[in-house]
Design a protein around this motif. Structure first.
Motif, PDB file in Angstrom:
ATOM      1  N   GLY A   7       1.000  -1.171  -0.160  1.00 17.43           N
ATOM      2  CA  GLY A   7       0.093  -0.063   0.079  1.00 17.43           C
ATOM      3  C   GLY A   7       0.775   1.354   0.278  1.00 17.43           C
ATOM      4  N   VAL A   8       2.150   1.329  -0.033  1.00 18.68           N
ATOM      5  CA  VAL A   8       2.919   2.314  -0.214  1.00 18.68           C
ATOM      6  C   VAL A   8       3.224   3.220  -1.576  1.00 18.68           C
ATOM      7  CG1 VAL A   8       4.087   1.622   1.896  1.00 18.68           C
ATOM      8  CG2 VAL A   8       5.044   1.215  -0.711  1.00 18.68           C
ATOM      9  N   GLY A   9       2.258   2.467  -2.468  1.00 20.22           N
ATOM     10  CA  GLY A   9       2.596   3.093  -3.892  1.00 20.22           C
ATOM     11  C   GLY A   9       3.593   2.084  -4.805  1.00 20.22           C
ATOM     12  N   TYR A  10       3.322   2.262  -6.149  1.00 19.02           N
ATOM     13  CA  TYR A  10       4.120   1.283  -6.932  1.00 19.02           C
ATOM     14  C   TYR A  10       4.264   1.823  -8.521  1.00 19.02           C
ATOM     15  CZ  TYR A  10      -0.505  -0.554  -8.577  1.00 19.02           C
ATOM     16  OH  TYR A  10      -1.858  -0.603  -8.871  1.00 19.02           O
ATOM     17  N   ASP A  11       4.952   1.404  -9.212  1.00 15.30           N
ATOM     18  CA  ASP A  11       5.249   1.800 -10.345  1.00 15.30           C
ATOM     19  C   ASP A  11       5.283   0.735 -11.207  1.00 15.30           C
ATOM     20  OD1 ASP A  11       7.924   0.665 -10.364  1.00 15.30           O
ATOM     21  OD2 ASP A  11       8.774   2.618 -10.189  1.00 15.30           O
ATOM     22  N   MET A  12       5.700   0.953 -12.738  1.00 12.47           N
ATOM     23  CA  MET A  12       5.685  -0.153 -13.660  1.00 12.47           C
ATOM     24  C   MET A  12       6.527  -1.327 -13.571  1.00 12.47           C
ATOM     25  SD  MET A  12       6.448   2.485 -17.040  1.00 12.47           S
ATOM     26  CE  MET A  12       5.024   3.561 -17.888  1.00 12.47           C
ATOM     27  N   ALA A  13       7.294  -1.357 -12.522  1.00 13.91           N
ATOM     28  CA  ALA A  13       7.914  -2.513 -12.147  1.00 13.91           C
ATOM     29  C   ALA A  13       7.399  -3.732 -11.732  1.00 13.91           C
ATOM     30  CB  ALA A  13       8.969  -2.121 -10.972  1.00 13.91           C
ATOM     31  N   VAL A  14       5.973  -3.541 -11.562  1.00 15.97           N
ATOM     32  CA  VAL A  14       5.104  -4.536 -11.108  1.00 15.97           C
ATOM     33  C   VAL A  14       5.053  -5.527 -12.272  1.00 15.97           C
ATOM     34  CG1 VAL A  14       3.942  -3.270  -9.250  1.00 15.97           C
ATOM     35  CG2 VAL A  14       3.000  -3.276 -11.563  1.00 15.97           C
ATOM     36  N   ASP A  15       4.929  -5.213 -13.320  1.00 19.09           N
ATOM     37  CA  ASP A  15       4.924  -6.017 -14.580  1.00 19.09           C
ATOM     38  C   ASP A  15       5.988  -6.812 -14.902  1.00 19.09           C
ATOM     39  OD1 ASP A  15       2.471  -5.017 -15.405  1.00 19.09           O
ATOM     40  OD2 ASP A  15       3.243  -3.873 -16.857  1.00 19.09           O
ATOM     41  N   TYR A  16       7.261  -6.317 -14.280  1.00 22.37           N
ATOM     42  CA  TYR A  16       8.552  -7.342 -14.476  1.00 22.37           C
ATOM     43  C   TYR A  16       8.731  -8.542 -13.202  1.00 22.37           C
ATOM     44  CZ  TYR A  16      10.019  -4.005 -17.991  1.00 22.37           C
ATOM     45  OH  TYR A  16       9.633  -3.174 -18.971  1.00 22.37           O
ATOM     46  N   TRP A  17       7.823  -8.168 -12.301  1.00 21.88           N
ATOM     47  CA  TRP A  17       7.674  -8.960 -11.148  1.00 21.88           C
ATOM     48  C   TRP A  17       6.834 -10.232 -11.678  1.00 21.88           C
ATOM     49  CZ3 TRP A  17       9.066 -10.074  -6.072  1.00 21.88           C
ATOM     50  CH2 TRP A  17       8.460 -10.969  -5.265  1.00 21.88           C
ATOM     51  N   LYS A  73      13.422  -1.131  -7.176  1.00 25.40           N
ATOM     52  CA  LYS A  73      14.515  -0.315  -7.287  1.00 25.40           C
ATOM     53  C   LYS A  73      15.437  -1.556  -7.968  1.00 25.40           C
ATOM     54  CE  LYS A  73      13.745   4.071  -4.833  1.00 25.40           C
ATOM     55  NZ  LYS A  73      12.798   3.501  -4.049  1.00 25.40           N
ATOM     56  N   GLU A  74      15.539  -2.388  -7.518  1.00 24.19           N
ATOM     57  CA  GLU A  74      16.752  -3.522  -7.832  1.00 24.19           C
ATOM     58  C   GLU A  74      16.098  -4.649  -9.017  1.00 24.19           C
ATOM     59  OE1 GLU A  74      17.927  -5.685  -4.199  1.00 24.19           O
ATOM     60  OE2 GLU A  74      18.162  -4.173  -3.155  1.00 24.19           O
ATOM     61  N   ARG A  75      14.974  -4.522  -9.177  1.00 21.78           N
ATOM     62  CA  ARG A  75      14.325  -5.455 -10.229  1.00 21.78           C
ATOM     63  C   ARG A  75      14.751  -5.197 -11.453  1.00 21.78           C
ATOM     64  NH1 ARG A  75       8.403  -5.276  -8.998  1.00 21.78           N
ATOM     65  NH2 ARG A  75       9.298  -5.738  -6.899  1.00 21.78           N
ATOM     66  N   TYR A  76      15.073  -6.116 -12.459  1.00 19.06           N
ATOM     67  CA  TYR A  76      15.311  -5.941 -13.770  1.00 19.06           C
ATOM     68  C   TYR A  76      14.315  -5.608 -14.506  1.00 19.06           C
ATOM     69  CZ  TYR A  76      20.068  -7.825 -14.627  1.00 19.06           C
ATOM     70  OH  TYR A  76      21.361  -8.134 -14.660  1.00 19.06           O
ATOM     71  N   LYS A  77      14.826  -4.559 -15.257  1.00 16.42           N
ATOM     72  CA  LYS A  77      13.869  -3.676 -16.147  1.00 16.42           C
ATOM     73  C   LYS A  77      13.881  -4.553 -17.541  1.00 16.42           C
ATOM     74  CE  LYS A  77      12.351  -0.770 -12.943  1.00 16.42           C
ATOM     75  NZ  LYS A  77      13.256  -1.389 -11.871  1.00 16.42           N
ATOM     76  N   ALA A  78      13.084  -3.829 -18.766  1.00 18.00           N
ATOM     77  CA  ALA A  78      13.260  -4.476 -20.198  1.00 18.00           C
ATOM     78  C   ALA A  78      14.635  -4.494 -20.622  1.00 18.00           C
ATOM     79  CB  ALA A  78      12.355  -3.801 -21.266  1.00 18.00           C
TER      80      ALA A  78
END
Length: 320
Positions: free
Chosen positions: A186-196, A256-261
């Motif tokens: 519930g702290v907020g999220y961005d596009m990185a959720v798709d990579y998870w 922030k540590e998660r790999y992006k495209a």
């Protein structure tokens, strides 16, 4: 965008055919365009059965999909709007869902898994460049154009997708097993959720079962937030260290540590250099079992967008 919207009668342009699927407020029918005999799918939404939240979600889905044009995303061709129903005309996908296709394979290996993930990542990178986050990536939403062995993979169902600004999103949505930990806090999220979500799909493609699984959502959410991934067991002994490395890079609890495209596309496993061609037919057996269970529980596992999942996640947030 306006050109795809029509107020005319859909039956003047399309001959509606057999039902392909049914949901809580919509049915999908095959149809044939009269002008050139093109076969399409038509999602028919009964407006009377919609709550105001659903109305907004569908309006948003149509607006987003009408602007998206990518070879690995199901295309919206036209939208017909009348007093009682909304007809969304879509590209017809006849090749089935991702897991259905894999369980039919006689031979299956890491390279084939990489070949599936690569176009999904490319499609999501395109969406993100357009400011669109999908928020509900899962195997049911990854479809094949035709039954041919070399058919194209496409992402479908932008029902909970969102055009984002610089602000973090707070709406709780998605499908429980594929939802990113930051959506749950519930702290907020961005596009990185798709990579998870891509990381979860990849894990399942490599071993045949999900990384996070509990009967109760409460326990499942705790498991997801811990981010502990298990690579033990004979299935994982046969998987390359590069494949495991990419799963770990995608299933990072800290977005922030998660790999992006760009990082995913350069990874040696995705490029095919390190993806093994050793047969993983035992994975297709496990996937077959998972698929059968998933279909039995389809009603429960259908996207719990907006209200239901929001309620569950809010209850979870209040307890913690």
């Amino acid at each position: 965008m306006d050109s795809i919207y029509k107020t005319a009668n859909i039956k003047d342009f399309y001959k509606l055919d057999k039902i392909l699927g049914e949901g809580s407020y919509a049915i999908v029918r095959k149809a044939i365009r009269k002008s050139d005999n093109l076969e399409v799918a038509v999602k028919i939404i009964d407006k009377a059965s919609l709550e105001s939240d659903d109305h907004l979600a569908i309006q948003s889905e149509v607006e987003i999909m009408s602007q998206i044009d990518h070879p690995n995303i199901v295309k919206v061709l036209e939208v017909f709007d009348d007093k009682s129903k909304l007809y969304i005309v879509l590209e017809l996908m006849t090749g089935g869902e991702l897991f259905d296709r894999i369980v039919e394979k006689e031979l299956y290996n890491e390279k084939e898994a990489a070949d599936v993930i690569r176009p999904v990542v490319d499609a999501i990178r395109y969406c993100h460049s357009m400011g669109v986050v999908h928020r509900d990536l899962k195997p049911e939403n990854i479809l094949y154009t035709t039954p041919d062995p070399d058919a194209t993979v496409k992402i479908s169902d932008f029902g909970v997708a969102k055009v984002i600004s610089d602000e973090l999103m707070l709406t709780a949505c998605g499908t429980p097993g594929y939802v990113a930990p930051e959506i749950l806090t519930g702290v907020g999220y961005d596009m990185a959720v798709d990579y998870w979500s891509i990381g979860v799909i990849l894990y399942v493609l490599l071993c045949g079962y999900p990384p996070f699984y509990e009967e109760s959502n409460e326990k499942l959410f705790e498991q997801i937030k811990s981010g502990k991934i298990d690579f033990s067991g004979e299935q994982w002994d046969k998987i390359s260290k590069e494949a495991k490395d990419l799963v770990e890079k995608l299933l990072k609890v800290d977005p922030k540590e998660r790999y992006k495209a760009d990082q995913i596309c350069k990874h040696p496993w995705i490029t095919g250099e390190k993806a093994l061609t050793k047969d993983l037919s035992y994975v297709t057996e496990k996937l077959r079992e998972l698929n059968a269970r998933r279909k039995l529980r389809r009603a429960q596992l259908m996207v719990l967008a907006t209200t239901k999942l929001q309620r569950r996640i809010q209850q979870h947030q209040q307890k913690n």
